[in-house]
Write an enzyme that holds these catalytic residues in place. Structure first.
Site, short mmCIF file in Angstrom:
data_model
loop_
_atom_site.label_atom_id
_atom_site.label_comp_id
_atom_site.label_asym_id
_atom_site.label_seq_id
_atom_site.Cartn_x
_atom_site.Cartn_y
_atom_site.Cartn_z
N GLU A 133 10.06 1.61 10.27
CA GLU A 133 11.39 2.90 10.30
C GLU A 133 10.19 4.36 10.65
OE1 GLU A 133 14.29 2.25 9.53
OE2 GLU A 133 14.01 -0.04 9.35
N GLU A 189 9.93 16.88 14.18
CA GLU A 189 10.35 16.82 13.27
C GLU A 189 9.34 16.97 12.04
OE1 GLU A 189 9.26 13.11 11.24
OE2 GLU A 189 10.91 12.41 10.19
N LYS A 232 0.88 -1.20 -0.15
CA LYS A 232 0.05 -0.05 -0.09
C LYS A 232 1.26 1.27 -0.10
CE LYS A 232 -2.18 3.06 1.75
NZ LYS A 232 -1.76 3.90 1.73
N CYS A 285 13.68 11.28 5.73
CA CYS A 285 13.62 10.34 7.50
C CYS A 285 15.49 11.39 7.56
CB CYS A 285 13.12 8.93 7.18
SG CYS A 285 14.64 8.46 6.16
P1 NAD Z 1 2.37 9.30 6.92
O1 NAD Z 1 2.87 8.13 8.46
O2 NAD Z 1 2.15 10.13 6.62
O3 NAD Z 1 2.71 7.58 5.83
C1 NAD Z 1 3.64 6.66 5.23
C2 NAD Z 1 2.77 5.41 5.01
O4 NAD Z 1 1.39 4.72 6.06
C3 NAD Z 1 1.36 6.04 3.39
O5 NAD Z 1 1.39 5.27 3.09
C4 NAD Z 1 -0.53 6.12 4.72
O6 NAD Z 1 -0.74 6.11 3.52
C5 NAD Z 1 0.31 5.13 5.64
N1 NAD Z 1 -1.13 5.47 6.86
C6 NAD Z 1 -1.29 6.75 7.49
N2 NAD Z 1 -2.34 6.13 7.92
C7 NAD Z 1 -2.17 4.87 8.09
C8 NAD Z 1 -3.18 3.84 9.86
N3 NAD Z 1 -3.75 3.97 10.26
N4 NAD Z 1 -2.92 3.00 8.84
C9 NAD Z 1 -2.18 2.00 8.00
N5 NAD Z 1 -1.66 2.81 7.58
C10 NAD Z 1 -1.49 4.12 7.60
O7 NAD Z 1 4.23 9.53 6.63
P2 NAD Z 1 4.40 9.97 4.87
O8 NAD Z 1 3.78 12.14 5.48
O9 NAD Z 1 3.71 9.49 4.11
O10 NAD Z 1 6.04 10.20 5.07
C11 NAD Z 1 7.19 10.37 6.26
C12 NAD Z 1 7.23 9.97 6.88
O11 NAD Z 1 8.11 8.85 7.75
C13 NAD Z 1 8.20 11.31 7.83
O12 NAD Z 1 7.76 10.36 9.85
C14 NAD Z 1 9.63 10.45 7.82
O13 NAD Z 1 11.23 10.41 8.92
C15 NAD Z 1 9.65 8.95 7.73
N6 NAD Z 1 10.12 8.33 6.75
C16 NAD Z 1 11.13 7.23 7.88
C17 NAD Z 1 11.92 6.60 7.06
C18 NAD Z 1 12.96 5.55 7.85
O14 NAD Z 1 13.34 4.63 7.34
N7 NAD Z 1 13.22 5.96 9.04
C19 NAD Z 1 12.48 6.58 5.42
C20 NAD Z 1 10.96 7.66 4.82
C21 NAD Z 1 10.42 8.06 5.48
#
Ligand code: NAD
Length: 496
Positions: free
Chosen positions: A250, A385, A175, A284
């Protein structure tokens, strides 16, 4: 007419059962509609999980080297289509072409690394404590894995999960983030062309709250592998905890670069510019805090401000542009909100701090590279963040104070120190609380054959990439073979 893209379930491209869709637009120019994507519901997720479950029976029995051969083909196809995919990615999420090419390259590297692991999925053999008995441990796949990914690395992050998961004999449902469904479609076109059997890898588009949450809750999903924000990761972990699903997380970061008074300032300057403003600060591992020794703070800050103000902002498709837009309006509002918070907290704004809407850029989500000086380590802009091109400068007087300031956040993903003092470098490697530490390099630049992940609220103890990702996507089984022809009792029959 906008193009209608589909889910990929059981080897077929199909629309959401409800027929509902959502729009995907270019963040550099919101008038540019990329296409309509399925707004999937629980019934679509159910179809994808059931396709994955059916495919698991055959896929797990295909020898791992054969699964690896499919991944070699995937790597080749990615290489052939690298430029086309990079361009689609820049159009979809805004980062500059140089970076989207790097994003696809990460997928290529991951494909070849995983493919090679097909002949190296090692277990262990060890002597038994009993005579005429053989002991070994092997890795087995888990079943159906749910992969949930963010938008900032729309190809690389899905491949970090998909390829090792498939190599290990699992089947998957991905997803992807709502902001980057098109990149995921490209990736699945390649999986289809590679000859991966139907149902082995499935793609379901849609919102996190509906499609994502249904996938996490689905009883036939054995493992959830999530990359995204700490807030969402926490929710997912709570759901998985109830059903004792495996979950690998992550999450967010608040990464810092330390520059000591003995550092090569020119090198440190190049590092922080790349770390803080590359990907518009939306990595990230982005450098969000710059911890400067007081002897060089003024000089390096002036050098940095001069360079940051010259960064060319615009559409990442233009090869001369250095920084693209933010991903969407909500992200820009969040960044701008934090700039106000920084001002209210008493930090000194020394660069940027405003929306960039000049000329044709009025239709995109652009923001100027922003720098705050005189930031206290406990201020919100130094703790939370922001995920945008905002850098907070913290002044310190000693190495110990630098490490203490660096460690003073709830996150622990990446970190960096610039120094010419070997002893300090080694102390930093030991004392910094982070999953990754760079010496004389910026906080970004992970390579796919080393473990990737963070401590504290960045993760839950797993590491992607490297050899460690194979611990996420397999379960160990210990096997004992007794060829003594009699009942032997461990711990009881041992020879004294
Ligand atoms: P997000 O948490 O908003 O969304 C990530 C994914 O989760 C999306 O596909 C979203 O649709 C899904 N999602 C959202 N709510 C959900 C739920 N209740 N149940 C299941 N899935 C759900 O993050 P984002 O805005 O897409 O990305 C940015 C974040 O990702 C930042 O915090 C960044 O630090 C982090 N990030 C971490 C890494 C790492 O490897 N540590 C890498 C890249 C990004």
């Amino acid at each position: 007419m906008a193009e209608r893209y589909k889910n990929y379930i059981g080897g077929r491209w199909i629309e959401a059962k409800s027929g509902r869709t959502f729009e995907n637009r270019n963040p550099a120019n919101r008038r540019d509609l990329i296409g309509l994507f399925p707004a999937s519901g629980a019934e679509d997720v159910d179809a994808a999980v059931s396709a994955a479950k059916n495919a698991f029976a055959g896929w797990r029995l295909l020898p791992a080297p054969k699964r690896g051969e499919i991944l070699f083909r995937v790597g080749d196809l990615l290489r052939k289509r690298k430029e086309e995919i990079a361009r689609a990615m820049t159009r979809e999420m805004g980062k500059i072409l140089k970076e989207t090419r790097g994003d696809v390259q990460e997928g290529i590297d991951t494909a070849f690394y995983a493919a090679g692991e097909g002949r190296r999925l090692f277990g262990e053999t060890t002597p038994s404590e009993l005579p005429d008995k053989f002991a070994m441990s092997v890795r087995l796949p888990l079943g159906v894995c749910a992969l949930i990914t963010p938008w900032n690395f729309p190809v690389a992050i899905p491949t970090w999960k998909l390829f090792p998961a498939l190599l290990c004999g699992n089947t998957v449902v991905l997803k992807p983030a709502e902001d980057t469904p098109h990149s995921a479609v490209k990736l699945f076109e390649i999986l289809e062309e590679s000859g991966a059997p139907p149902g082995v890898a499935n793609l379901v588009h849609g919102s996190g709250e509906i499609a994502g949450a249904s996938l996490v809750r689905h009883p036939d999903v054995t493992l959830v592998s999530f990359t995204g924000s700490t807030a969402v990761g926490r929710e997912i972990a709570a759901v998985c905890g109830q059903s004792l699903k495996r979950v690998a997380l992550e999450m967010g970061g608040k990464n810092a670069q330390i520059v000591m008074e003995d550092a090569d300032l020119r090198l440190a300057l190049e590092g922080v510019l790349w770390g803080a403003f590359g990907t518009t600060g939306q990595r990230c591992t982005a450098t969000s805090r710059l911890i400067l020794h007081r002897d060089i703070r003024k000089e390096l800050t002036e050098m940095l401000v001069a360079r940051a103000e010259k960064i060319k902002i615009g559409d990442g498709m233009d090869e001369t542009v250095e920084m693209g837009p933010l991903i969407n309006e909500a992200a820009r509002k969040k960044v701008h909100g934090y700039v106000q918070i920084g001002k209210d907290e008493g930090a000194r704004l020394v660069a940027g701090g405003t929306i960039y809407e000049e000329g044709e850029w009025v239709h995109g989500y652009f923001y100027r590279p922003t720098i705050f000086d005189q930031v206290g380590p406990k201020m919100r802009i130094a703790q939370e963040e922001i995920f945008g091109p905002v850098l907070s400068i913290i002044e310190i007087k000693s190495f110990e104070e630098a490490v203490e300031a660096l460690n003073a956040t709830p996150y622990g993903l990446s970190s960096s120190i610039y120094t010419r003092d070997v002893a300090r470098a080694f102390r930093a490697m030991r004392d910094i609380e982070a999953g990754i530490t760079y010496v004389n390099g910026p906080t970004i630049g992970a390579e796919v054959h080393l473990p990737f992940g963070g401590v504290k609220e960045t993760g839950n103890g797993h590491r992607e990439a490297g050899t460690t990702v194979y611990d996420i996507f397999t379960e160990w089984k210990s096997i004992y073979i007794d060829f003594s022809g009699k009942l032997q009792k461990a711990q009881i029959d041992s020879v004294e």
